[in-house]
Scaffold this active site. Structure first.
Site, mmCIF file in Angstrom:
data_model
loop_
_atom_site.group_PDB
_atom_site.id
_atom_site.type_symbol
_atom_site.label_atom_id
_atom_site.label_comp_id
_atom_site.label_asym_id
_atom_site.label_seq_id
_atom_site.Cartn_x
_atom_site.Cartn_y
_atom_site.Cartn_z
ATOM 1 N N HIS A 306 -1.525 -25.656 -16.062
ATOM 2 C CA HIS A 306 -1.039 -25.594 -14.672
ATOM 3 C C HIS A 306 -2.101 -24.929 -13.801
ATOM 4 O O HIS A 306 -2.783 -24.011 -14.248
ATOM 5 C CB HIS A 306 0.260 -24.767 -14.594
ATOM 6 C CG HIS A 306 1.043 -25.032 -13.352
ATOM 7 N ND1 HIS A 306 0.782 -24.410 -12.158
ATOM 8 C CD2 HIS A 306 2.062 -25.886 -13.127
ATOM 9 C CE1 HIS A 306 1.617 -24.853 -11.240
ATOM 10 N NE2 HIS A 306 2.413 -25.748 -11.799
ATOM 11 N N ASP A 363 7.202 -29.809 -17.038
ATOM 12 C CA ASP A 363 7.407 -31.175 -17.541
ATOM 13 C C ASP A 363 7.548 -31.242 -19.051
ATOM 14 O O ASP A 363 7.897 -32.295 -19.586
ATOM 15 C CB ASP A 363 6.229 -32.058 -17.096
ATOM 16 C CG ASP A 363 6.221 -32.212 -15.580
ATOM 17 O OD1 ASP A 363 5.278 -31.722 -14.936
ATOM 18 O OD2 ASP A 363 7.203 -32.783 -15.062
HETATM 19 C C1 SDX Z 1 3.331 -30.323 -12.155
HETATM 20 O O1 SDX Z 1 1.050 -27.693 -8.603
HETATM 21 C C2 SDX Z 1 2.242 -27.587 -9.036
HETATM 22 O O2 SDX Z 1 2.928 -26.639 -8.775
HETATM 23 C C3 SDX Z 1 2.738 -28.769 -9.898
HETATM 24 C C4 SDX Z 1 4.118 -28.634 -10.479
HETATM 25 C C5 SDX Z 1 5.152 -28.577 -9.402
HETATM 26 O O3 SDX Z 1 6.249 -28.063 -9.683
HETATM 27 O O4 SDX Z 1 4.911 -29.178 -8.325
HETATM 28 O O5 SDX Z 1 4.207 -27.470 -11.281
HETATM 29 C C6 SDX Z 1 4.470 -29.842 -11.333
HETATM 30 O O6 SDX Z 1 2.616 -31.187 -11.701
HETATM 31 C C7 SDX Z 1 3.062 -29.667 -13.484
HETATM 32 C C8 SDX Z 1 1.757 -30.194 -14.154
HETATM 33 C C9 SDX Z 1 2.099 -31.521 -14.859
HETATM 34 N N1 SDX Z 1 0.876 -32.150 -15.370
HETATM 35 C C10 SDX Z 1 0.593 -32.150 -16.698
HETATM 36 O O7 SDX Z 1 1.290 -31.606 -17.548
HETATM 37 C C11 SDX Z 1 -0.652 -32.940 -17.055
HETATM 38 C C12 SDX Z 1 -1.470 -32.158 -18.086
HETATM 39 N N2 SDX Z 1 -1.987 -30.968 -17.395
HETATM 40 C C13 SDX Z 1 -3.346 -31.050 -16.875
HETATM 41 O O8 SDX Z 1 -3.725 -32.317 -16.408
HETATM 42 C C14 SDX Z 1 -3.729 -29.859 -15.997
HETATM 43 O O9 SDX Z 1 -3.377 -28.739 -16.695
HETATM 44 C C15 SDX Z 1 -3.191 -29.769 -14.591
HETATM 45 C C16 SDX Z 1 -3.450 -30.999 -13.798
HETATM 46 C C17 SDX Z 1 -1.744 -29.478 -14.597
HETATM 47 C C18 SDX Z 1 -3.920 -28.582 -13.912
HETATM 48 O O10 SDX Z 1 -5.224 -28.945 -13.810
HETATM 49 P P1 SDX Z 1 -6.337 -27.941 -13.238
HETATM 50 O O11 SDX Z 1 -5.743 -26.686 -12.728
HETATM 51 O O12 SDX Z 1 -7.209 -28.734 -12.341
HETATM 52 O O13 SDX Z 1 -7.081 -27.506 -14.555
HETATM 53 P P2 SDX Z 1 -8.379 -28.209 -15.058
HETATM 54 O O14 SDX Z 1 -8.170 -29.689 -15.135
HETATM 55 O O15 SDX Z 1 -9.523 -27.684 -14.269
HETATM 56 O O16 SDX Z 1 -8.450 -27.665 -16.574
HETATM 57 C C19 SDX Z 1 -9.161 -26.467 -16.903
HETATM 58 C C20 SDX Z 1 -9.583 -26.680 -18.342
HETATM 59 C C21 SDX Z 1 -10.399 -27.961 -18.558
HETATM 60 O O17 SDX Z 1 -11.194 -27.780 -19.715
HETATM 61 P P3 SDX Z 1 -12.764 -27.296 -19.492
HETATM 62 O O18 SDX Z 1 -13.361 -28.288 -18.514
HETATM 63 O O19 SDX Z 1 -12.658 -25.885 -18.964
HETATM 64 O O20 SDX Z 1 -13.342 -27.389 -20.888
HETATM 65 O O21 SDX Z 1 -8.407 -26.834 -19.167
HETATM 66 C C22 SDX Z 1 -8.401 -28.140 -19.746
HETATM 67 C C23 SDX Z 1 -9.345 -28.991 -18.922
HETATM 68 O O22 SDX Z 1 -9.872 -30.049 -19.709
HETATM 69 N N3 SDX Z 1 -7.016 -28.609 -19.671
HETATM 70 C C24 SDX Z 1 -6.401 -29.269 -20.647
HETATM 71 C C25 SDX Z 1 -5.092 -29.477 -20.188
HETATM 72 N N4 SDX Z 1 -4.969 -28.956 -18.955
HETATM 73 C C26 SDX Z 1 -6.165 -28.418 -18.637
HETATM 74 N N5 SDX Z 1 -6.846 -29.702 -21.859
HETATM 75 C C27 SDX Z 1 -5.921 -30.370 -22.619
HETATM 76 N N6 SDX Z 1 -4.635 -30.591 -22.251
HETATM 77 C C28 SDX Z 1 -4.194 -30.167 -21.048
HETATM 78 N N7 SDX Z 1 -2.939 -30.385 -20.675
#
Ligand code: SDX
Length: 433
Positions: A306, A363
């Site tokens: 998140h 989720d």
């Molecule tokens: C919702 O914003 C809100 O409040 C949203 C929400 C709401 O109520 O409105 O809470 C609802 O959208 C919840 C999120 C649902 N999405 C997912 O579950 C999809 C999986 N999650 C990721 O795509 C991600 O965690 C996000 C999109 C939720 C957040 O992305 P960020 O903050 O941009 O984080 P990032 O992509 O920069 O990740 C940081 C690191 C990266 O690795 P490095 O580049 O540092 O090596 O963490 C890794 C990412 O690759 N990472 C994950 C991951 N989430 C982040 N790696 C594997 N699995 C994951 N789920």
């Protein structure tokens, strides 16, 4: 004396005001930055940028805190009432018994759609994505209620908000019925908000759907836990569109589109698909986590991570309990819940997730609850939208009153061609290889 931030540019220093929130969050106020320095700030994805002051929802991502108008979400768990929370978010306080009665009566009175809207449903393929229909039909409300397009006053707003919160259920239910080739079931004025939604989805002609109390409470809580989340992607979209003075229907239709994305509200569908894939034996939980960690794969552990929560999403904690209680009360054990727990256990012990502070988000368990209720996977994000609607409305209405007539328009840093002359077609070299 309020705190300031000092910015040094070359041989000059600038004092910038600091804004401090109720819970001590701090922001450097850069509203005058460009005018005083000629500089803008750069923050792709807005991870470090506050778009507004807001008194609606507070999140502490490090402590896993979520409060609606100051009330911790955990306190809505004992007798969950989504309509009451919708009022709280939109109007800023808990409703009096009379206010609640009037609001609930408005929702009941305005649950029907204009009969003309049915023809729109008929025009969609049965396989049409429900989120596409939801966005289109919310926008179509602008055509049937033109009197709401020019927002005049609080009374007009209240009627528009009540109509939209009520009708989103009917639109969702009708899109589901259309996908099944089943007749539309009219809303029943004797039923409350959630039972009426399930009635419109699952009753058959002359065979009423009976909503068990445990199902009613579970879905009320699911909607409450999705009701607002400060400046998330879809709420920021609603505010962006609303800032141009587009009407509430158009702004919320845009919010539906933003929520649809798999990185946002669409994640609840992807979580179920991930759990089902593991349940079918196509991949083990360990292999899925390995895939999610690999830089070579685009796979992510859906429902994990998140932008704000760097500890447990409090909604995930509550939904995990709701899932267990619902399945036990209904006597419907679900192997997907065991798989989810296994994935959570593996990930929370894995340095990759621990170091990146990746925890289950809203989720991760919500789909298991919706599946236990009998809601099909392609309607999961529609349920998220029904829940989030009061939050969108609250932020839209707040923005109209606090920044009237000021459109949201970010800047950029240009990195393209310098000054370039036009070359007539006849003088251009052919680039056919
Ligand atoms: C919702 O914003 C809100 O409040 C949203 C929400 C709401 O109520 O409105 O809470 C609802 O959208 C919840 C999120 C649902 N999405 C997912 O579950 C999809 C999986 N999650 C990721 O795509 C991600 O965690 C996000 C999109 C939720 C957040 O992305 P960020 O903050 O941009 O984080 P990032 O992509 O920069 O990740 C940081 C690191 C990266 O690795 P490095 O580049 O540092 O090596 O963490 C890794 C990412 O690759 N990472 C994950 C991951 N989430 C982040 N790696 C594997 N699995 C994951 N789920």
């Amino acid at each position: 004396m309020s705190e300031t931030a000092t910015l040094s540019l070359g041989d000059r220093s600038y004092e910038l005001p600091v804004s401090v929130g109720t819970e001590g969050e701090c922001a450097i106020d850069i509203r005058e930055l460009r005018g005083r320095t000629g500089y803008i700030t750069l923050d792709p994805g807005y991870a470090n940028t506050g778009s507004c002051l807001s008194d609606i929802t507070f999140i502490d991502g490090d402590r896993g805190v979520l409060r609606y108008r100051g009330i911790p979400i955990e306190q809505f768990g004992s007798d969950p009432n989504f309509v009451e929370v919708a009022w709280l978010l939109i109007f800023g306080r808990l409703p009096s018994p009379e206010e609640y009665r009037c609001f609930a009566a408005d929702l009941t009175a305005h649950a029907n759609l204009d009969e003309g809207m049915k023809y729109h449903f008929e025009g969609f393929p049965r396989s049409a994505p429900p989120m596409a229909i939801l966005s289109a039909m919310i926008n179509a409300l602008s055509c049937f209620y033109p009197e709401y397009l020019e927002l005049e006053d609080d009374v007009t707003f209240r009627m528009m908000a009540a109509r939209l919160i009520s009708k989103i259920r009917t639109i969702a239910a009708y899109s589901y019925r259309h996908s099944k080739g089943q007749p539309y079931i009219y809303p029943d004025p004797k039923l409350r908000y959630v039972p009426n939604l399930l009635h419109m989805m699952f009753s058959q002609p002359y065979v009423e759907y009976e909503c068990e109390d445990v199902v009613r409470d579970a879905l009320n809580l699911v909607l409450i836990l999705h009701a607002d989340h400060e400046q998330n992607c879809s709420t920021s979209t609603v505010r962006m569109v609303g800032s141009s003075q587009a009407n509430l229907f158009a702004s919320c239709a845009a919010g539906v589109c933003a929520l649809w994305g798999p990185l946002h509200g669409g994640a609840n569908v992807e979580v179920l698909r991930m759990l089902e894939d593991i349940h079918r034996g196509n991949v083990t939980p360990e292999d899925y986590v390995r895939r999610a960690k690999s830089k070579d794969s685009r796979a992510r552990l859906m429902g994990f991570g998140h932008r704000v929560y760097k500890s447990f999403d409090p909604r995930a904690k509550m939904l995990s309990v709701v899932a267990e209680r619902l399945l036990m009360t209904l006597g419907k054990p679900d192997p997907l819940l065991d798989i989810a727990r296994k994935l959570e256990e593996i990930a929370l012990e894995d340095p990759y997730f621990v170091e990146r502070k990746l925890y289950p988000n809203v989720d991760f368990y919500s789909g298991i609850v919706l599946r236990a209720i009998g809601i099909p996977i392609n309607m999961f994000t529609v349920m998220f939208a029904i829940g989030r609607l009061p939050g969108w409305i609250a932020h839209w209405w707040k923005q109209i009153r606090t920044q009237p007539g000021r459109i949201n328009r970010p800047r950029q840093i240009y990195t393209g061609n310098g000054l370039t002359d036009y070359v007539p077609m006849a003088e251009r070299e052919s680039n056919v290889g």
